[in-house]
Enzyme design. Structure first.
Site, PDB file in Angstrom:
ATOM      1  N   GLU A   1      22.516  26.829 117.591  1.00 14.71           N
ATOM      2  CA  GLU A   1      23.605  26.310 118.439  1.00 14.71           C
ATOM      3  C   GLU A   1      24.931  26.221 117.686  1.00 14.71           C
ATOM      4  O   GLU A   1      25.532  25.149 117.557  1.00 14.71           O
ATOM      5  CB  GLU A   1      23.228  24.955 119.036  1.00 14.71           C
ATOM      6  CG  GLU A   1      22.127  25.063 120.059  1.00 14.71           C
ATOM      7  CD  GLU A   1      21.927  23.799 120.884  1.00 14.71           C
ATOM      8  OE1 GLU A   1      22.314  22.708 120.429  1.00 14.71           O
ATOM      9  OE2 GLU A   1      21.384  23.912 121.993  1.00 14.71           O
TER      10      GLU A   1
ATOM     11  N   GLU B   1      15.404  27.410 124.661  1.00 11.36           N
ATOM     12  CA  GLU B   1      15.000  26.001 124.719  1.00 11.36           C
ATOM     13  C   GLU B   1      15.182  25.435 126.121  1.00 11.36           C
ATOM     14  O   GLU B   1      16.174  25.727 126.787  1.00 11.36           O
ATOM     15  CB  GLU B   1      15.879  25.136 123.796  1.00 11.36           C
ATOM     16  CG  GLU B   1      15.726  25.358 122.322  1.00 11.36           C
ATOM     17  CD  GLU B   1      16.664  24.452 121.522  1.00 11.36           C
ATOM     18  OE1 GLU B   1      17.035  23.365 122.016  1.00 11.36           O
ATOM     19  OE2 GLU B   1      17.043  24.847 120.413  1.00 11.36           O
TER      20      GLU B   1
HETATM   21  C1  GLA Z   1      19.454  21.495 121.008  1.00  7.89           C
HETATM   22  C2  GLA Z   1      18.962  21.902 119.628  1.00  7.89           C
HETATM   23  C3  GLA Z   1      17.583  21.421 119.324  1.00  7.89           C
HETATM   24  C4  GLA Z   1      17.352  20.042 119.866  1.00  7.89           C
HETATM   25  C5  GLA Z   1      17.642  20.021 121.331  1.00  7.89           C
HETATM   26  C6  GLA Z   1      17.374  18.691 121.973  1.00  7.89           C
HETATM   27  O1  GLA Z   1      19.274  22.442 121.948  1.00  7.89           O
HETATM   28  O2  GLA Z   1      19.034  23.283 119.412  1.00  7.89           O
HETATM   29  O3  GLA Z   1      17.437  21.449 117.928  1.00  7.89           O
HETATM   30  O4  GLA Z   1      18.172  19.145 119.205  1.00  7.89           O
HETATM   31  O5  GLA Z   1      18.994  20.295 121.510  1.00  7.89           O
HETATM   32  O6  GLA Z   1      17.682  18.728 123.341  1.00  7.89           O
END
Ligand code: GLA
Ligand code: ZN
Length: 676
Positions: free
Chosen positions: A149, A312
């Site tokens: 991210e 995710e």
């Molecule tokens: C982000 C991060 C993860 C985690 C999620 C929690 O997407 O990439 O490492 O922290 O949030 O929602």
């Protein structure tokens, strides 16, 4: 036609490094039961695999990779560069960031490296070299996940120096900079590159208007937009650096980094060109409209115009939102299919086992704190796993064909939200979403496209709040319309060029001739103020935020204002241009008003929904070589009949034939397979 992977990757972030070994075997057993076939590992392990400046230790990661390889997983291997080890920040404070307020950060958090720190780059390079050398040839590592991210900003001295270099490359001379940013304003003329200062609150940035406001003020939007471009480019260089190292050891590797939908900070269209596949993290909150989630998926698909990875989502609940509601029974499954419906080829979770400590201990996971598979969430994950296994590789690589393109442009996102005036409520993504929603409600497929897309592939282009018209856009849009296309654009379009200076000669500047109107003034309405817009057929809708006061210069009037001193003047217009048509919407109308205009435009463009029957169900279509998949989903609070035109075909999930009159309950899904 196949995607990037041999099967639907089903799994997610997995952190066995946070757990004693006894737990690992249990994990494998439970995941097997849920048909999990993929794990994303090593996302935040830098401090573990490099405990000090001189020392690397891959023994635990080796064991994790071996275990997952034995289980025949598709391993998504992350590079761990998204969180700095404490020793590095202690010894080299420059690797940390300086924030908008000018504070240099200590060790802490994650996503915390200065993208222009030579020390950070040196250690990231060294780490990724070792990882790629060690695991690059492992056939179970089917995807590389660079960093995590990417985002945020840094305003440190290294960044300032790098910004000056970036500026020099772009503008060549200091005179060109003065002109581009109109620095004669407030006597900000600069004579030397070293006089250029980053736009944080200590410079030409300004205090946020109110706590939590998304909009940040600036004295020079041209400077601030260039900083956004620079910051996005700087971070992208970090990504490319890691990618190229991985590539040198693993020429065929699939390399990605997880994006964040409509995240403002990075120009994802530019980023996607450097990625083998787009992957993204979908975290809607309890009140996010389904149309917004659909738009986000379409945007992520649009970045490369290819299927994407869902890197995710939470199987149940988040921890970092204000109100972290549970996903209701069936909701996670429906949301996963919606993701596939819009182009995903993988379904991955954050995370596989719920953390014991840290700020994510309340974040949902496949295995909860109880530690067993005896939970509702697990049963739902398992059901989905079994279904995806049955689906096999049939949907992989299939494409969402569309007739409508909606322009999404990060330069416009930044520039529109940096404008001081006319109305602080003008937010880019909300604006785009309200136009997207019409097509969503009608099941008309949409591609979210960049400003330099091949417009000729679409029958209709919608370009809301096209505030900044960059080089080549006028000509491209004019060609599209001249050749028979239908263009819809709105208020706050055609106002400025590339560097945020206004196009003189009347709004909407370069679009004026094509839309056939001259906007003389722009009124702003406060939240409690409205105007009414009256259409030819007598129907009335509300409008808010801004009202263009315009003159027809060739266009015809479609709707007029009812109140204020500009009552009776045009609010919406239509113009024939070449063989095509343009609609110009002069004010922010309510949903009914937007729908009215888009319906006219869609009829002119002969744009069709993916199925002929009207329905309140969400329906999308993905085409494969051998036929089509219609994803049919119910996100409404009632039972709804499946469109009869789909009856007689097989549901790819159950193998059963869809009967006429069959209904879907809330969150129920069919994937109707129609052979050629
Ligand atoms: C982000 C991060 C993860 C985690 C999620 C929690 O997407 O990439 O490492 O922290 O949030 O929602
Ligand atoms: Zn920096």
């Amino acid at each position: 036609m196949k995607g990037k992977f041999k099967r639907i990757l089903y799994g997610g972030d997995y952190n066995p490094n946070q757990w004693p070994k006894e737990v690992w075997d249990e994990d494998m057993r439970i995941f097997r039961d849920a048909r999990i076939n993929s794990a994303t590992i090593n996302v935040f392990s830098w401090a573990k695999i490099q405990p000090s400046e001189e020392e690397y230790n891959f023994s635990e990661l080796d064991e994790i990779v071996d275990m997952l390889s034995r289980e025949n997983y598709d391993i998504v291997l992350a590079t761990s560069t998204a969180a700095l080890p404490a020793w590095m920040v202690k010894k080299y404070p420059e690797v940390a960031r300086t924030d908008y307020e000018g504070r240099h950060h200590k060790f802490g958090q994650r996503h915390n490296a200065c993208p222009n720190s030579p020390v950070y780059q040196k250690y990231a390079r060294a780490l990724v070299n070792r990882l790629a050398e060690r695991y690059g040839k492992n056939e179970h590592v089917t995807c590389w996940h660079v960093n995590n991210e990417y985002g945020g900003e840094c305003y440190c001295e290294n960044c300032e120096k790098a910004f000056r270099v970036w500026m020099k490359k772009k503008y060549k001379t200091i005179e060109a900079v003065n002109q581009a940013w109109n620095l004669e304003f407030w006597g900000h003329t600069v004579y030397d590159w070293d006089e250029i200062v980053l736009p944080n609150v200590l410079g030409d940035g300004m205090e946020k208007k109110s706590v939590g406001a998304a909009r940040i003020d600036t004295a020079f939007a041209g400077l601030s937009v260039d900083y956004c471009r620079f910051n996005s480019d700087s971070i992208l260089e970090n990504y490319k650096m890691e990618r190229d190292i991985i590539r040198s050891y693993a020429p065929d590797a699939v390399i990605t980094t997880n994006l964040m939908g409509t995240y403002k900070g990075l120009d994802y269209f530019k980023w996607a060109k450097e990625m083998d596949v787009v992957s993204w993290d979908n975290y809607p909150s309890y009140d996010t409209p389904w149309s917004f989630i659909a738009m986000s998926h379409d945007l992520m698909r649009g970045l490369k115009d290819e299927p994407f990875m869902l890197m995710e989502q939470t199987p149940s609940q988040q921890n970092w939102q204000m109100y972290n509601s549970l996903k209701k029974p069936g909701q996670m499954r429906a949301q996963s299919y919606q993701t596939m419906a819009h182009g995903a080829d993988t379904i991955q979770f954050f995370q596989l086992r719920r953390s014991v400590g840290g700020c994510e201990k309340f974040h949902g996971a496949v295995i909860g704190h109880v530690g067993t598979e005896n939970t509702r969430v697990f049963r739902e994950v398992k059901q989905l796993g079994e279904e995806l296994e049955r689906l096999g590789d049939t949907t992989l690589g299939s494409v969402n064909e569309t007739e409508v393109g909606i322009v999404f442009d990060w330069d416009n996102y930044w520039a529109l939200e940096y404008t001081s005036g006319p109305n602080v409520d003008l937010m880019y993504v909300d604006q785009i979403h309200q136009y997207y929603k019409y097509f969503y409600d009608k099941n008309i497929g949409v591609s979210m496209i960049p400003f330099d897309a091949d417009f000729s592939r679409y029958k209709m282009i919608v370009a809301p709040v096209l505030y900044m018209v960059k080089e080549g856009m006028k000509e491209a849009l004019e060609n599209f319309v001249k050749n028979g296309g239908v263009l819809v654009t709105t208020y706050m379009s055609g106002i400025v060029g590339e560097s945020d200076n206004v196009y003189l000669g009347g709004y909407p500047g370069p679009l004026k001739e094509m839309v056939g109107v001259w906007v003389e003034e722009i009124d702003a309405l406060a939240p409690e103020q409205f105007n009414d817009v009256v259409f030819d057929d007598g129907s009335e809708v509300k409008s808010r935020i801004v009202c263009d006061l315009m003159h027809l210069e060739g266009a015809e009037c479609v709707a007029k204002y009812r109140s204020d001193f500009y009552a009776g003047t045009p609010a919406v217009t239509k113009n024939c241009f070449g063989s095509g048509i343009t609609y110009y919407i002069g004010t922010d109308m309510d949903e009914a008003g937007i729908a009215k205009v888009l319906e006219m435009a869609a009829a002119d463009a002969q744009v069709k929904p993916v199925i002929s029957e009207e329905t309140e169900l969400e329906v999308t279509c993905r085409k494969a070589d051998y036929g089509k998949f219609y994803f049919v989903m119910n996100f409404k609070d009632k039972e709804i009949e499946i469109p009869s035109c789909l009856a007689g075909n097989k549901d790819a999930l159950t193998g059963e034939t869809v009967e006429t009159g069959e209904t879907l309950k809330k969150y129920d899904v069919r994937i109707v397979r129609v052979e050629k």
